[in-house]
Motif scaffolding. Structure first.
Motif, PDB file in Angstrom:
ATOM      1  N   ARG A  46       0.837  -1.197   0.000  1.00 40.03           N
ATOM      2  CA  ARG A  46       0.000   0.000   0.000  1.00 40.03           C
ATOM      3  C   ARG A  46       0.872   1.246   0.000  1.00 40.03           C
ATOM      4  O   ARG A  46       2.044   1.205   0.373  1.00 40.03           O
ATOM      5  CB  ARG A  46      -0.889   0.021   1.231  1.00 40.03           C
ATOM      6  CG  ARG A  46      -0.053   0.147   2.501  1.00 40.03           C
ATOM      7  CD  ARG A  46      -0.869   0.144   3.732  1.00 40.03           C
ATOM      8  NE  ARG A  46       0.031   0.036   4.879  1.00 40.03           N
ATOM      9  CZ  ARG A  46      -0.328  -0.420   6.041  1.00 40.03           C
ATOM     10  NH1 ARG A  46      -1.567  -0.824   6.230  1.00 40.03           N
ATOM     11  NH2 ARG A  46       0.525  -0.476   7.032  1.00 40.03           N
ATOM     12  N   SER A  63      -3.856   4.350  -0.735  1.00 39.75           N
ATOM     13  CA  SER A  63      -4.225   3.405  -1.790  1.00 39.75           C
ATOM     14  C   SER A  63      -4.876   2.191  -1.145  1.00 39.75           C
ATOM     15  O   SER A  63      -4.820   2.003   0.061  1.00 39.75           O
ATOM     16  CB  SER A  63      -2.992   2.956  -2.581  1.00 39.75           C
ATOM     17  OG  SER A  63      -2.219   2.023  -1.830  1.00 39.75           O
ATOM     18  N   GLU A  64      -5.464   1.385  -1.996  1.00 38.52           N
ATOM     19  CA  GLU A  64      -5.997   0.122  -1.508  1.00 38.52           C
ATOM     20  C   GLU A  64      -4.837  -0.862  -1.346  1.00 38.52           C
ATOM     21  O   GLU A  64      -3.718  -0.604  -1.797  1.00 38.52           O
ATOM     22  CB  GLU A  64      -7.047  -0.422  -2.468  1.00 38.52           C
ATOM     23  CG  GLU A  64      -6.532  -0.626  -3.886  1.00 38.52           C
ATOM     24  CD  GLU A  64      -7.646  -0.978  -4.853  1.00 38.52           C
ATOM     25  OE1 GLU A  64      -7.954  -2.178  -4.979  1.00 38.52           O
ATOM     26  OE2 GLU A  64      -8.178  -0.047  -5.473  1.00 38.52           O
ATOM     27  N   PHE A  77      -3.011   5.957  -7.366  1.00 40.67           N
ATOM     28  CA  PHE A  77      -3.332   6.414  -6.010  1.00 40.67           C
ATOM     29  C   PHE A  77      -3.319   7.936  -5.890  1.00 40.67           C
ATOM     30  O   PHE A  77      -3.907   8.506  -4.997  1.00 40.67           O
ATOM     31  CB  PHE A  77      -2.367   5.816  -4.968  1.00 40.67           C
ATOM     32  CG  PHE A  77      -1.006   6.449  -4.969  1.00 40.67           C
ATOM     33  CD1 PHE A  77      -0.708   7.476  -4.088  1.00 40.67           C
ATOM     34  CD2 PHE A  77      -0.032   6.028  -5.857  1.00 40.67           C
ATOM     35  CE1 PHE A  77       0.542   8.075  -4.094  1.00 40.67           C
ATOM     36  CE2 PHE A  77       1.222   6.622  -5.869  1.00 40.67           C
ATOM     37  CZ  PHE A  77       1.505   7.648  -4.982  1.00 40.67           C
ATOM     38  N   SER A  82       0.127   6.199 -10.795  1.00 40.31           N
ATOM     39  CA  SER A  82       0.746   5.145  -9.998  1.00 40.31           C
ATOM     40  C   SER A  82       2.180   5.527  -9.619  1.00 40.31           C
ATOM     41  O   SER A  82       2.715   6.532 -10.104  1.00 40.31           O
ATOM     42  CB  SER A  82       0.782   3.851 -10.819  1.00 40.31           C
ATOM     43  OG  SER A  82       1.678   4.010 -11.921  1.00 40.31           O
TER      44      SER A  82
END
Length: 97
Positions: A46, A63-64, A77, A82
Motif C-alpha cells: 500500500r 491506496s488500496e 493512487f 501510480s
C-alpha cells in the motif's frame, strides 16, 4: 513504520521492486508531498500519506491493498497516477529502523 533517511536514494525503476522485496518500505516525495510505500506483514502492499496519521499514530492509507509488488507499482493512487507514472518526478529515501 520507519524513519525517513536524510539522503536521497539513487534507484532506478527496475531496481525498485527488488529493493521493496528486500527492505519492505521506502519513502517517496513528489511535488513536496511525502508517501510511504510499504508492505503489510509481507503479504500486501500500500501507499500511505505521510502528512496524515490515524489514532494509532500510523500514516493513513492513500491506496488500496494489493497482493503483489508488481501490481502495487501500477496501482493509481494520486490523481489517477501510480508509483510507476510518478517515478521520474519523485525522489526516494530509505526507511530506517
Amino acid at each position: 513504520m520507519g524513519v525517513k533517511s536524510n539522503e536521497v536514494l539513487e534507484i532506478s525503476f527496475d531496481d525498485l521492486q527488488p529493493y521493496l522485496h528486500a527492505n519492505h518500505a521506502i519513502y517517496m516525495e513528489v511535488d513536496g508531498n511525502c508517501y510511504y510505500l510499504t508492505d503489510v506483514n509481507d503479504r500486501y502492499w500500500r501507499v500511505q500519506d505521510c502528512s496524515q496519521k490515524n489514532e494509532k499514530g500510523h500514516y493513513v492509507d492513500a491506496s488500496e491493498l494489493v497482493p503483489t509488488i508488481a501490481e502495487f507499482l501500477e496501482l493509481p493512487f494520486l490523481d489517477g497516477k501510480s508509483v510507476h507514472d510518478l517515478f521520474d518526478e519523485a525522489e526516494f529515501y530509505a526507511s530506517e529502523k
